[in-house]
Structures are given as C-alpha cells and as structure tokens.
Enzyme design. Structure first.
Site, PDB file in Angstrom:
ATOM      1  N   HIS A  50       5.670  -2.849  -0.066  1.00  0.00           N
ATOM      2  CA  HIS A  50       6.428  -1.932   0.785  1.00  0.00           C
ATOM      3  C   HIS A  50       6.283  -2.318   2.246  1.00  0.00           C
ATOM      4  CE1 HIS A  50       2.319  -0.380   1.028  1.00  0.00           C
ATOM      5  NE2 HIS A  50       2.680   0.124   2.202  1.00  0.00           N
ATOM      6  N   THR A  52       5.867  -0.183   5.665  1.00  0.00           N
ATOM      7  CA  THR A  52       5.652   1.180   6.157  1.00  0.00           C
ATOM      8  C   THR A  52       6.652   1.489   7.265  1.00  0.00           C
ATOM      9  OG1 THR A  52       3.318   1.087   5.585  1.00  0.00           O
ATOM     10  CG2 THR A  52       3.972   2.771   7.161  1.00  0.00           C
ATOM     11  N   MET A 125       4.987  -2.359  14.247  1.00  0.00           N
ATOM     12  CA  MET A 125       4.797  -3.737  13.804  1.00  0.00           C
ATOM     13  C   MET A 125       5.220  -3.799  12.335  1.00  0.00           C
ATOM     14  SD  MET A 125       1.383  -6.097  13.483  1.00  0.00           S
ATOM     15  CE  MET A 125       0.821  -5.278  11.996  1.00  0.00           C
ATOM     16  N   HIS A 127       5.714  -4.841   8.757  1.00  0.00           N
ATOM     17  CA  HIS A 127       4.992  -5.818   7.937  1.00  0.00           C
ATOM     18  C   HIS A 127       4.971  -5.361   6.485  1.00  0.00           C
ATOM     19  CE1 HIS A 127       1.970  -2.766   8.764  1.00  0.00           C
ATOM     20  NE2 HIS A 127       1.348  -3.162   7.654  1.00  0.00           N
ATOM     21  N   SER A 129       2.386  -5.646   3.502  1.00  0.00           N
ATOM     22  CA  SER A 129       1.009  -6.043   3.184  1.00  0.00           C
ATOM     23  C   SER A 129       0.944  -6.784   1.854  1.00  0.00           C
ATOM     24  CB  SER A 129       0.090  -4.824   3.137  1.00  0.00           C
ATOM     25  OG  SER A 129      -0.144  -4.352   4.440  1.00  0.00           O
ATOM     26  N   TYR A 132      -5.080  -5.627   0.717  1.00  0.00           N
ATOM     27  CA  TYR A 132      -5.908  -4.656   1.435  1.00  0.00           C
ATOM     28  C   TYR A 132      -7.358  -5.044   1.185  1.00  0.00           C
ATOM     29  CZ  TYR A 132      -1.966  -1.269   1.737  1.00  0.00           C
ATOM     30  OH  TYR A 132      -0.782  -0.618   1.996  1.00  0.00           O
TER      31      TYR A 132
END
Length: 190
Positions: A50, A52, A125, A127, A129, A132
């Site tokens: 995803h 954000t 920003m 992005h 991911s 994590y």
C-alpha cells in the site's frame, strides 16, 4: 435456556485508522513476492502492499468511516512512478519504494488529509513499504541491494491507483495482527 450473549460496542471508543492507496492486483502480486523475499532474510511482519495516503489517526469507527466516504467522493484515479528503493529511519519506513512526489500523487493525500483533519509535521513522502523492521544501517543497505537483485526493474515501476482503503492500524502492534481493512472505495476514472 440461557439468554444469548450480547456484545456491547462502545460507539465512542477510539482506534487508530489510516487511509491506503492500493496498487492493482498484478503490481500487488509482484511487490508481495519481493516483500516475501526480503522477509525471508530480514524477518518482519507481513502486510498488504500500500501507499499511505493518511497516516494513523485516533478516531471512532463511525467517524473514520464517515470521513473516509466523504474523502473518496469525487476523488479520481491517479498514476504513481517509483523513484528508487530507499531506506528510512524507523520501523514502518525500513525499506520502501520511494515514489515521485508529483502533484498528481500528492493531491489525493492533501485532499484526504483535509477531510480527516490530519496535520503532518513533515511533508508528504509517498512510498510503498517493502519491509517493516528495526534493522541496522548496514542491514538496510543489504536489504536495499537484495530488493534490486530480487526484482531488477522495481526501481522504475509505474502503476495506477484506482482504489483507496480505510484500515484500522494500531501502530503499537508491531506484529500487525490486529490490523484490518474496514472499507474500500473505487476511484473514478480520469
């Protein structure tokens, strides 16, 4: 005969909610394969690919859903292009695909943040991911290199965003086991 058990839901109870932009299925499958390859070496929790759009905010379930529906109304599909594989400084931004922050990509976030009343202390920003975790700088560099080896063309990927999802995301839960999708909306075509 016993009375059925009644579960009382506190309408005023707050949780943490985020808005995510969801890549198309073929991109999700490609990114998931890359994520699995990185997790196999570096660990970390499993999560859905995803971007954000609105970071975690404390809201009641009803309020989150109302704001999400309102934010989705009139929002159009848009395109994203990866700038590069990058690394960050905290758990939720360990290794990621940094997206070009074009107005086309930034505007949906600004629009949704306005509906949610979300104020960020840093510029948006965009992005996606990939991993994590709490890795050392050296481990992040190795993970970044491994991402390129696992998928050589990932650094120049482009894809449309046609769906947004509202997720319940307790940021204290680093296993992500409590995270759940609450609602989804399809964005209108350009």
């Amino acid at each position: 005969m016993e009375a059925p058990e009644t579960v009382v839901v506190d309408k005023n109870k707050k949780g943490f909610y985020s808005v995510w932009a969801i890549p198309p299925d073929e991109v999700r499958a490609r990114v998931k394969k890359l994520m699995e390859g990185l997790r196999s070496e570096f660990g970390g929790p499993q999560f859905e690919p995803h971007v954000t759009v609105v970071g975690a905010m404390s809201l009641t379930a009803d309020d989150a859903l109302e704001k999400f529906k309102s934010a989705c109304n009139g929002l159009k599909a848009y395109n994203c292009t990866v700038n590069r594989v990058a690394t960050g400084t905290f758990f939720y931004q360990c290794v990621f695909l940094l997206l070009h922050p074009t107005p086309e990509v930034a505007e949906p976030s600004s629009h949704c943040c306005g509906h949610f009343g979300y104020k960020s202390s840093t510029p948006y920003m965009p992005h996606l991911s990939l991993l994590y975790g709490d890795l050392t700088d050296d481990e992040k560099k190795i993970a970044q290199e491994k991402a390129h080896k696992l998928d050589e063309g990932i650094g120049s990927l482009s894809f449309p965003i046609t769906r947004l999802q509202l997720w319940k995301t307790d940021t204290e839960d680093t296993t992500l086991k409590s995270w759940e999708m609450v609602a989804e909306c399809n964005l209108s075509p350009d």
